[in-house]
Write a protein that holds these residues in place. Structure first.
Motif: not given
Length: 439
Positions: A43-52, A66-74, A79-80
């Motif tokens: 993940g860039a900059g410590g974000s979770i990188k999600f590949w779909d 939109k769903i993926a980028e709405g995540f703010s847990g932990a 990123s998508y």
């Protein structure tokens, strides 16, 4: 659910050597859309990188992004990234090797098991624990989780099901004066009658990029209590039930119940047969009426048919979400998967998915349950469905070598030409599998 600008340019999303039906306005087998693997590892900059993947039309990916980028847990964002089906295994492999791959992804149905062997997969046991704590675990349809559990833990978590239901055109059966087949014997007799009215009683194809023929061969063996593997995962191609199934397929071919040109048919050809009223009965993807533009109610899902020994089953491919060991935060990866699974309902509510959900609650929403074909598949197919692992149940990396590989494809084409006998075809199939399987 393979998507591309033409339906005959497929690349299996379940295996790496070689499907779920695409949304109805998209073709069947491979991928469209953009994107490449270029971001930092995990993940860039410590974000979770999600590949779909392009599971449906571009509207699906817009909604998933939109769903993926709405995540703010932990205390982490996500990123998508959209990854093409074409050469997707190479894309994942190169990125994982260089530690620039995703923290979480969808992808090929057996992908997680192959990367598990390389030590690159993070087990999902803590995700399962979180799902139990928030009540989502009990929402899974029966049997969908078990194939992903190994001695070391859950390799991935299912999020959608790709089924191969049997479809029929009611008006053609009525014209031929036959009922909907309920077993192999009535399928044979109906096929002979349908031939007399210019229709094909068992529709399949094995042309360029078309895996439906491969799926049909596996379906018929599994439907007869056979399959390529023993319950323990050992190769078992030459069992009597497989021989009997291939003999029956050859009988359909010899009687002209399967189109003599089926060996070269792409999914475009199959779509045309269903659209033009030449296809009367056969296995295909979900959403067939919408796919071919006939929602009059004439094309319907048939109940699963029984084999000669009373066996009755269906063929399913469980698509999944997997986590990787290269992540900025394993806790964040787990939180993202739980979050994303909890948002899946939105995709079906927007009618962006032409696949079966894995959660009972989604099967109950009106956007899904209002389609009687959907509910027939959920009620009659899902409880008895089996995977390519049959006669066993556990998924493995070996299935990627089976699914869409040359051995299965050559076997299918040989049978569809009718220029063989069952044991010879199976012997060649077994030899081809032995050359690529570890067992």
């Amino acid at each position: 659910m393979n998507v591309q600008s033409t339906a005959n340019k497929a690349f299996s999303r379940r295996g790496f050597l070689g499907l779920t039906a695409a949304a109805v306005s998209a073709p069947l087998l491979a991928a469209c859309g953009g994107g490449s693997a270029s971001q930092g590892g995990g993940g860039a900059g410590g974000s979770i990188k999600f590949w779909d993947m392009p599971w449906a039309t571009p509207a699906y990916n817009d909604a998933a992004k939109k769903i993926a980028e709405g995540f703010s847990g932990a205390n982490t964002k996500a990123s998508y990234q959209l990854i093409q089906w074409n050469n997707f295994y190479q894309t994942f492999s190169s990125a994982i090797a260089s530690k620039t791959g995703p923290a979480v992804s969808t992808g090929g149905g057996f992908q997680a098991f192959q990367f598990e062997e390389q030590g690159q997969i993070a087990y999902a046991d803590k995700v399962i624990e979180k799902l139990k704590a928030n009540g989502q675990f009990d929402d899974f349809l029966p049997g969908v989780l078990e194939p992903f559990k190994t001695d070391k833990g859950y390799v991935a978590v299912p999020w959608q099901l790709d089924m191969r239901p049997l479809w029929y055109r009611k008006s053609l059966l009525e014209k031929a004066g036959v009922d909907v087949p309920t077993d192999w014997a009535s399928l044979l007799e109906a096929g002979k009658a349908l031939k007399n009215v210019g229709a094909f009683g068992f529709v399949t194809g094995s042309g360029a990029g078309n895996n439906i023929g491969n799926h049909t061969m596996m379906l018929m063996m599994i439907n007869n209590g056979g399959g390529v593997f023993t319950p323990n995962g050992e190769l078992d191609v030459m069992n009597d039930r497989n021989v009997e199934a291939v003999e029956f397929m050859l009988e359909l071919v010899s009687n002209g119940i399967i189109d003599p040109a089926a060996v070269s048919y792409t999914t475009d050809n199959l779509d045309t047969q269903w659209k033009d009223g030449k296809a009367a009965f056969g296995p295909y993807v979900l959403g067939l009426p919408e796919r071919v533009g006939d929602t009059s109610g004439d094309i319907m899902v048939a109940s699963p048919i029984a084999g000669p020994h009373g066996d009755k089953t269906a063929l399913v491919f469980p698509n999944n979400i997997m986590m990787y060991t290269n992540t900025p935060s394993q806790e964040a990866s787990e939180e993202f998967v739980v979050y994303y699974l909890g948002k899946l309902k939105e995709l079906w509510q927007q009618k962006l998915m032409n696949a079966l959900p894995v959660f009972k609650s989604i099967t109950e929403i009106p956007e899904f349950s209002s389609d009687p074909n959907n509910m027939k598949i959920i009620n009659e197919y899902v409880p008895i469905a089996k995977t390519f692992a049959s006669q066993g149940t556990a998924l493995s990396a070996d299935l990627a070598a089976l699914d869409g590989g040359q051995a299965l494809n050559q076997f299918t084409q040989t049978v569809l030409t009718g220029k063989t006998d069952a044991k010879s075809a199976l012997t060649a199939f077994e030899s081809g599998l032995k050359s690529v399987l570890k067992k």
